[in-house]
Enzyme design. Structure first.
Site, short mmCIF file in Angstrom:
data_model
loop_
_atom_site.label_atom_id
_atom_site.label_comp_id
_atom_site.label_asym_id
_atom_site.label_seq_id
_atom_site.Cartn_x
_atom_site.Cartn_y
_atom_site.Cartn_z
N LYS A 1 -9.75 2.27 -3.57
CA LYS A 1 -10.25 1.68 -2.33
C LYS A 1 -11.66 2.17 -2.01
CE LYS A 1 -8.90 0.87 2.49
NZ LYS A 1 -7.96 1.23 3.56
N GLU B 1 0.84 -1.21 0.00
CA GLU B 1 0.00 0.00 0.00
C GLU B 1 0.87 1.26 0.00
OE1 GLU B 1 -3.68 1.86 2.67
OE2 GLU B 1 -2.39 0.30 3.51
N CYS C 1 -5.74 -2.97 2.38
CA CYS C 1 -5.71 -2.88 3.83
C CYS C 1 -7.00 -3.36 4.48
CB CYS C 1 -5.36 -1.46 4.23
SG CYS C 1 -5.05 -1.23 6.01
#
Length: 512
Positions: A333, A272, A385
């Protein structure tokens, strides 16, 4: 019905037991992995609550939640204190508010339990699994959700693992609760000197546990005959310098250096925000990568994205992941972390304390139904994540894909148990979907997880290293991928409809 538990004779002992029972659940998760404590925790909670007056159930549920989240999620203190420029007293206060707020979900679930079952011990016992499951689901959905510390997650290493591809984590939690109920009921029946019914209750509770290993041998998906080669880089970049412009070049050099011997691998994964620049500023880095990549190699990396969004009709930032080389695609995301990636009520909170001004805390949520990334004609579904913690989100988006990838930067949580829990959650998602998952992180734990949720290979935390291994692609969907959690949630709703205490309206029986 079983007699009242001796624990109820002392209010303080009951309260301490509720706190301890909640904390026992933390021990079922990584790094402890004492999964067998789950049913014991449930049995203790029932012993303290089944006979409790309805008006006291909210507090009882809140105390159980306090034990769970106080022991299992208080690692947020590290990101608040160490990286949020917040004083120790204020960090402790904010962590306490976070834990107490999460515990309200348990409190509200138990309050609803009392309202639905009234004072009937039998109804309370029968409704308990429905209340717990719906409470978990609500916690994972309301206000973006906190889908962490589900009891079923710990069973990725336990006998119930075989149920995960059929029912998902909520279904596995249901069987944990069922055994806890059986333990409580059988103990009460033994106190009544009724060994036969006690044995029957315990046998019924154990049945799913006995079937689990056989189910775990079932191949719900078909793996490829040959694997692909994988290399994922763990840069171990200190969080304090992550967004410092003076250390930008050092970070890029680190990842390029870690990749030097692996440009020919089929799949190369950087974690990330491995590139701490937006995509419109990283052109030279992209060119260097494309020049070095082998003809059949794809590099997937996390990178912030900045540009105009048609969906929100404005310029915005996204936390993103993109494919380079023999691949294509950009994913933004969707499940953002409150305060870490966006600030709720920011017009009032921005600038109030340092924690509300963390670096890169102005991301926008990505659109729904995004396409997977393409790597050498393989369909790869990425999760960034926190997204991997959402069971239905992962399962639905994984349909018809070949491989799962998740990237993270767990440096926010130091050497706490948080990153270890995060890895265990990712393992449960691989088990639920019957797919290999490649996990790339900044500082660990970087791993390749097989279709049964087991770690094929990994590298230690807090090291600068490259993980090399193989991953198999998969065809087909597990039953859970087709249905999601709806069968389990529907069962819980039906249980409530038919078992709840219903008030029969009085009618005038006198003469007309």
């Amino acid at each position: 019905m079983a007699p009242d538990s001796p624990l109820l004779k002392n209010r303080w002992l009951a309260n301490i037991t509720l706190l301890a029972a909640g904390a026992l659940q933390t021990l079922t998760f990584s790094p402890y992995e004492w999964w067998w404590l789950g049913p014991i925790s449930i049995a203790l909670i029932l012993a303290c609550t089944v006979s409790l007056p309805s008006e006291k159930l909210f507090r009882a549920g809140w105390l159980a939640g306090l034990g769970l989240f106080g022991s299992g999620a208080s690692w947020v203190y590290i990101s608040i204190s160490h990286y949020g420029n917040t004083s120790v007293p204020l960090s402790i206060l904010l962590t306490a508010v976070f834990v107490a707020g999460l515990s309200l979900f348990h409190g509200l679930a138990f309050w609803g339990w009392g309202k639905l079952a009234k004072d009937s011990k039998l109804r309370r016992l029968l409704l308990f699994p429905a209340i717990w499951i719906l409470g978990d689901w609500l916690r994972g959905w309301l206000l973006t959700g906190f889908p962490w510390l589900y009891l079923g997650t710990a069973q990725v290493d336990g006998p119930l693992a075989g149920w995960a591809p059929l029912l998902g984590v909520h279904g596995v939690t249901l069987w944990v609760i069922a055994l806890g109920m059986a333990l409580y009921a059988s103990a009460g029946l033994l106190r009544l000197k009724r060994p036969g019914p006690a044995a029957a209750a315990l046998t019924a509770g154990l049945l799913p546990w006995l079937l689990g290993p056989a189910l775990n041998s079932v191949a719900w998906t078909q793996l490829s005959a040959a694997p692909i080669s994988v290399a994922t880089m763990q840069g171990n970049v200190p969080q304090l310098i992550k967004w410092d412009p003076n250390h930008l070049k050092q970070q890029i050099v680190t990842y390029l250096g870690l990749t030097n011997q692996d440009w020919q691998q089929d799949l190369i994964l950087w974690p990330e925000t491995a590139i701490p620049l937006t995509q419109d500023q990283a052109g030279a880095i992209f060119e260097h990568i494309e020049t070095n990549l082998g003809p059949n190699s794809t590099l997937i990396t996390g990178i912030p994205w900045y540009g105009f969004s048609d969906r929100i009709e404005d310029f915005t930032f996204h936390n993103s992941i993109m494919a380079l080389g023999n691949g294509e695609g950009m994913y933004h995301k969707q499940k953002l972390v409150p305060f870490g990636e966006y600030v709720p009520l920011q017009q009032w909170l921005r600038g109030l304390i340092g924690f509300f001004d963390l670096p890169m805390s102005e991301f926008s949520r990505g659109p729904a139904h995004q396409s997977p990334l393409i790597a050498n004609n393989l369909r790869i579904m990425p999760y960034i994540c926190y997204e991997v913690a959402y069971p239905d989100f992962v399962a639905i988006n994984a349909r018809t894909t070949d491989l799962l990838v998740t990237i993270s930067n767990d440096g926010w949580f130091g050497d706490s148990i948080g990153p270890l829990q995060h890895l265990q959650i990712a393992r449960m998602r691989a088990l639920e979907t019957g797919r290999y998952m490649v996990r790339g992180t900044n500082n660990g734990l970087t791993a390749i997880i097989d279709q049964k949720g087991q770690i094929a290979t990994s590298i230690p935390q807090f090291t600068e290293a490259t993980l090399r291994g193989e991953a198999y692609t998969a065809r087909g969907n597990t039953p859970y991928m087709e249905t999601g959690s709806w069968p389990v949630l529907t069962f819980a709703a039906i249980l409530i409809v038919f078992v709840r205490e219903r008030e029969i309206p009085k009618t005038n029986q006198g003469p007309a």
